[in-house]
Structures are given as structure tokens and as C-alpha cells.
Design a protein around this motif. Sequence first.
Motif, PDB file in Angstrom:
ATOM      1  N   LEU A   1       0.674  -1.165  -0.031  1.00  0.00           N
ATOM      2  CA  LEU A   1       0.039  -0.095   0.055  1.00  0.00           C
ATOM      3  C   LEU A   1       0.912   1.175   0.010  1.00  0.00           C
ATOM      4  N   ARG A   2       2.030   1.234   0.696  1.00  0.00           N
ATOM      5  CA  ARG A   2       2.690   2.376   0.854  1.00  0.00           C
ATOM      6  C   ARG A   2       3.671   2.615  -0.652  1.00  0.00           C
ATOM      7  N   SER A   3       3.973   1.584  -1.313  1.00  0.00           N
ATOM      8  CA  SER A   3       4.477   1.543  -2.382  1.00  0.00           C
ATOM      9  C   SER A   3       3.919   2.266  -3.713  1.00  0.00           C
ATOM     10  N   GLY A   4       2.452   2.335  -3.429  1.00  0.00           N
ATOM     11  CA  GLY A   4       1.707   3.014  -4.511  1.00  0.00           C
ATOM     12  C   GLY A   4       1.541   1.999  -5.749  1.00  0.00           C
ATOM     13  N   MET A   5       2.173   0.846  -5.843  1.00  0.00           N
ATOM     14  CA  MET A   5       1.953   0.003  -6.812  1.00  0.00           C
ATOM     15  C   MET A   5       0.904  -1.297  -6.233  1.00  0.00           C
ATOM     16  N   ILE A   6      -0.140  -0.922  -6.513  1.00  0.00           N
ATOM     17  CA  ILE A   6      -1.170  -2.026  -5.750  1.00  0.00           C
ATOM     18  C   ILE A   6      -1.904  -3.060  -6.841  1.00  0.00           C
ATOM     19  N   ALA A   7      -1.651  -2.491  -8.193  1.00  0.00           N
ATOM     20  CA  ALA A   7      -2.413  -3.748  -9.158  1.00  0.00           C
ATOM     21  C   ALA A   7      -1.387  -4.945  -9.403  1.00  0.00           C
ATOM     22  N   GLN A   8      -1.575  -5.590 -10.699  1.00  0.00           N
ATOM     23  CA  GLN A   8      -0.256  -6.516 -10.991  1.00  0.00           C
ATOM     24  C   GLN A   8       1.017  -5.965 -11.047  1.00  0.00           C
ATOM     25  N   GLY A   9       1.970  -6.188 -10.430  1.00  0.00           N
ATOM     26  CA  GLY A   9       3.143  -5.671 -10.506  1.00  0.00           C
ATOM     27  C   GLY A   9       4.355  -6.808 -10.048  1.00  0.00           C
ATOM     28  N   GLN A  10       5.422  -6.197  -9.402  1.00  0.00           N
ATOM     29  CA  GLN A  10       6.256  -7.319  -9.057  1.00  0.00           C
ATOM     30  C   GLN A  10       6.056  -8.316  -8.025  1.00  0.00           C
ATOM     31  N   ARG A  11       5.246  -7.899  -7.035  1.00  0.00           N
ATOM     32  CA  ARG A  11       4.807  -8.789  -5.964  1.00  0.00           C
ATOM     33  C   ARG A  11       4.182 -10.062  -6.755  1.00  0.00           C
ATOM     34  N   VAL A  12       3.432  -9.656  -7.726  1.00  0.00           N
ATOM     35  CA  VAL A  12       2.739 -10.772  -8.465  1.00  0.00           C
ATOM     36  C   VAL A  12       3.691 -11.951  -9.188  1.00  0.00           C
TER      37      VAL A  12
ATOM     38  N   ASP B   1       6.985 -12.080  -8.412  1.00  0.00           N
ATOM     39  CA  ASP B   1       7.652 -12.875  -7.430  1.00  0.00           C
ATOM     40  C   ASP B   1       6.784 -14.106  -6.761  1.00  0.00           C
ATOM     41  N   PHE B   2       5.614 -13.896  -6.743  1.00  0.00           N
ATOM     42  CA  PHE B   2       4.517 -14.873  -6.103  1.00  0.00           C
ATOM     43  C   PHE B   2       4.647 -15.972  -7.304  1.00  0.00           C
ATOM     44  N   GLU B   3       4.289 -15.669  -8.411  1.00  0.00           N
ATOM     45  CA  GLU B   3       4.309 -16.591  -9.672  1.00  0.00           C
ATOM     46  C   GLU B   3       5.811 -17.562  -9.448  1.00  0.00           C
ATOM     47  N   ALA B   4       6.796 -16.831  -9.534  1.00  0.00           N
ATOM     48  CA  ALA B   4       8.020 -17.464  -9.487  1.00  0.00           C
ATOM     49  C   ALA B   4       8.216 -18.610  -8.213  1.00  0.00           C
ATOM     50  N   ALA B   5       7.799 -17.840  -7.262  1.00  0.00           N
ATOM     51  CA  ALA B   5       7.803 -18.989  -5.939  1.00  0.00           C
ATOM     52  C   ALA B   5       7.029 -20.072  -6.119  1.00  0.00           C
ATOM     53  N   PHE B   6       5.890 -20.153  -6.632  1.00  0.00           N
ATOM     54  CA  PHE B   6       4.759 -21.014  -6.684  1.00  0.00           C
ATOM     55  C   PHE B   6       5.380 -22.056  -7.841  1.00  0.00           C
ATOM     56  N   ALA B   7       5.796 -21.498  -8.780  1.00  0.00           N
ATOM     57  CA  ALA B   7       6.259 -22.361  -9.830  1.00  0.00           C
ATOM     58  C   ALA B   7       7.377 -23.285  -9.290  1.00  0.00           C
ATOM     59  N   GLU B   8       8.356 -22.672  -8.240  1.00  0.00           N
ATOM     60  CA  GLU B   8       9.333 -23.469  -7.773  1.00  0.00           C
ATOM     61  C   GLU B   8       8.775 -24.690  -6.890  1.00  0.00           C
ATOM     62  N   TYR B   9       7.785 -24.058  -6.069  1.00  0.00           N
ATOM     63  CA  TYR B   9       7.290 -24.827  -5.127  1.00  0.00           C
ATOM     64  C   TYR B   9       6.587 -26.157  -5.632  1.00  0.00           C
ATOM     65  N   THR B  10       5.793 -25.798  -6.874  1.00  0.00           N
ATOM     66  CA  THR B  10       5.323 -27.222  -7.509  1.00  0.00           C
ATOM     67  C   THR B  10       5.906 -27.901  -8.485  1.00  0.00           C
TER      68      THR B  10
ATOM     69  N   ILE C   1      -1.429  -6.460  -3.750  1.00  0.00           N
ATOM     70  CA  ILE C   1      -1.870  -6.812  -2.434  1.00  0.00           C
ATOM     71  C   ILE C   1      -1.861  -8.409  -2.086  1.00  0.00           C
ATOM     72  N   CYS C   2      -2.717  -9.236  -2.847  1.00  0.00           N
ATOM     73  CA  CYS C   2      -3.011 -10.347  -2.774  1.00  0.00           C
ATOM     74  C   CYS C   2      -1.841 -11.329  -2.643  1.00  0.00           C
ATOM     75  N   ALA C   3      -0.612 -10.923  -3.759  1.00  0.00           N
ATOM     76  CA  ALA C   3       0.273 -11.678  -3.985  1.00  0.00           C
ATOM     77  C   ALA C   3       1.179 -11.437  -2.814  1.00  0.00           C
ATOM     78  N   ALA C   4       1.311 -10.368  -2.070  1.00  0.00           N
ATOM     79  CA  ALA C   4       2.152  -9.977  -0.970  1.00  0.00           C
ATOM     80  C   ALA C   4       1.722 -11.158   0.202  1.00  0.00           C
ATOM     81  N   ILE C   5       0.321 -11.274   0.296  1.00  0.00           N
ATOM     82  CA  ILE C   5      -0.109 -12.007   1.249  1.00  0.00           C
ATOM     83  C   ILE C   5       0.164 -13.325   0.803  1.00  0.00           C
ATOM     84  N   GLY C   6       0.175 -13.860  -0.492  1.00  0.00           N
ATOM     85  CA  GLY C   6       0.468 -15.123  -0.809  1.00  0.00           C
ATOM     86  C   GLY C   6       2.102 -15.507  -0.646  1.00  0.00           C
ATOM     87  N   LEU C   7       2.891 -14.633  -0.922  1.00  0.00           N
ATOM     88  CA  LEU C   7       4.186 -14.870  -0.603  1.00  0.00           C
ATOM     89  C   LEU C   7       4.493 -15.171   0.820  1.00  0.00           C
TER      90      LEU C   7
END
Length: 360
Positions: free
Chosen positions: A21-32, A34-43, A226-232
Motif C-alpha cells: 500500500l505504501r509503495s503505490g503499486m497495488i495492481a499487478q506488479g512485481q509482487r505478483v 515474485d509470487f508466480e516464480a515462487a509458486f512455480a518453484e514450489y510445485t 496486495i493479494c500476491a504479498a499475502i501469498g508470498l
Amino acid sequence: MIPVAKPQIDEAEIQAVTEVLRSGMIAQGQRVADFEAAFAEYTGTEHAIAVNSGTAALHAALLAHGIGKGDEVITSSFSFIATANSILYTGARPVFSDIEHETYNLDPDQIAEKITGKTKAIMPVHLYGHPADMKAIREIAEDHKLTLIEDACQAHGAKYNGKKVGSFGTGAFSFYPTKNMTTSEGGIITTNNAEVAEKARMIRAHGSSQRYLHEMLGFNLRMTDICAAIGLVQLGKLDDYTAKRQYNAKRLTEGLQDIEGISCPTIKEGCEHVFHQYTICSSERDKLAEYLNQNGVGTGIHYPITIHRQPLYQELGYTDTLSESEKASREVLSLPVHPQLTESEIDTIIDNIRQWSEDK
């Protein structure tokens, strides 16, 4: 009341959201990303495409494989309705096959008879967190040149012969609040197929691979940062959550397995069950549920009506007789198994079921 499900959110998730929220980038951005990369590695997959719900993941996965009008997809009627509805969204027709008595997953022995010239895919559901029989089902798919799409919405981290679900075909996961991990709401597609991954990315973003250039019909299915940050954060806790669910399930089974008229969950050889639900079976399910609820133990019925018996599907003309699916809908009862259960609460659940059995 001991709740049947309880999302786990603490300061780590709150801090992660605050940072976004403080970053100002709350739509689909770097957190998404990062989350995609982490989940691909996990699975253990090459690609993961984050979307805004598990239903969206199923829908986009089907579309990315070219499933559409006139096609048929074989799946389970004993599941949440999103499984079949996602097929309808594409214009294709769900074809329901019956389940195994032990696992409530598709029975491979009954799939072949459902295959027609219109069949384009098989969509097994890893129900409650127990893997479907992926060796047998994948062999059927390969023999008939069918797409394999895994509904893994309840099975984050579940394994079949040491390999995580969502990596056998194209996988779809849900991050609804009560799932084994959450993003508050969201979903993700996993695949090793680069072309399917690219199509799924376009489908989630209005059919666009670059801004303002739309090459196909798509939707707005994007996940927020926001969702991806929770997911990470949640993904980092998932293995611990799973271990606690498995421990709680073991304790429940030890306490309930000798009660007449109660069937505890089965774990097939070579499978790792992650217990999204701990589901027992009783011919007196409704009486037991009422007793438990009156005595402070929450329960759930997943699912009281099979999909092909739902009003929508009756209107669509479904007349299937699926004996095991229909029997399960009359007898299954989910008990609390979530990671926040205490030893005392597990004892309370067991004691209440034993007391009910003695009193009836």
C-alpha cells in the motif's frame, strides 16, 4: 464453537500488505511476478500464472488449451460447482464420471467409457487434498490424446509418488480464505507448456500480450500485488501448515477409527494427503452433525448435492446415475482439522463423536 475452518493471518501478512500500500503499486506488479516464480518453484513447474480466483484459474486453463464450444471435458460431479461451471464458461460440456469410494476422486476404471469423439480433456479433482490416481488418469489421457487439467484447488503441496499435484498436466489452484494457504482471494495456473502459459497470461489481461494490443478475447482476471504479498508470506508457511494438518488428521483418525459406523479418511499408497478437509463418512451424518454443532463443534458438508443434481444442471438435461458420488453426498461430514486446533479441541471433537456413538 470450534470452527471447521479458520484462516491464519498474522503480523507478517499485515506488514506485507502495508508495504504494498505504501509503495503505490497495488495492481499487478512485481509482487505478483515474485509470487508466480515462487509458486512455480514450489510445485516443480516451469510457469505459474496468478489470477483472481480458483474459478478463474480453471476457466483460463481450459481456454488456454483451446477448449470451447462443442467439446466435452470429463470431470467429477462430487466437487464444488466451480469445477463444472468453468467448463460451461468455455462453451464446452462437462461429462461426469463416478468416484472411488475410498478417496472421493475420479475412478480411473470408469473414465474410458465416458470418452467420445467430442472429448478433449480430463479434469480430475484432488478432492479434500488427496491426490487423484494420476498414473492411471494420465495414461488414459495420453492414450486418447486428451488434455489433462488438474483441479488442485484444495491440494496445495499434495504429492503423488513424490511429485506435487499441478505438475502432471496443467494445474489450477485456489487461494480462497479457508484453503490451506490464502491470498485473501485468488488463484494460480501451473504448467510446463510455454505456449499454454503465454495464452493464459493473455486471457487474464483482456487478450493482450502488450499494452493496448489485443490479439484474442480475454478477461480481467488479474491478481493484485496486495493479494500476491499475502501469498508470498503464506507460501513460506505452507509446509508448516501442512504438517500441522497432517498431525491433526492423524490424531483424529487414532481417536475415531474404532467407532462403529464411522469411516475415517483413506490415504492411498504413494499419496501425500494435505487435508484441506478431514472428512468422515456416516450413514447417520445429519444426526451426527446436529449433535456436534449443539455441543460446540463446527462441521461442514462438502458436498450435500452433487453437481449433476444441482438445479442448473437438471435444467441442462443431466440425468446421470453416479452411485458413489450420490452416496458420498448423503454421508460425508468434514471435521475441524485446521492448523490452529489445540490438543484440547481435538480431544473435544473425538470425545463428542464417541459420546454420540454410545448414546444413539
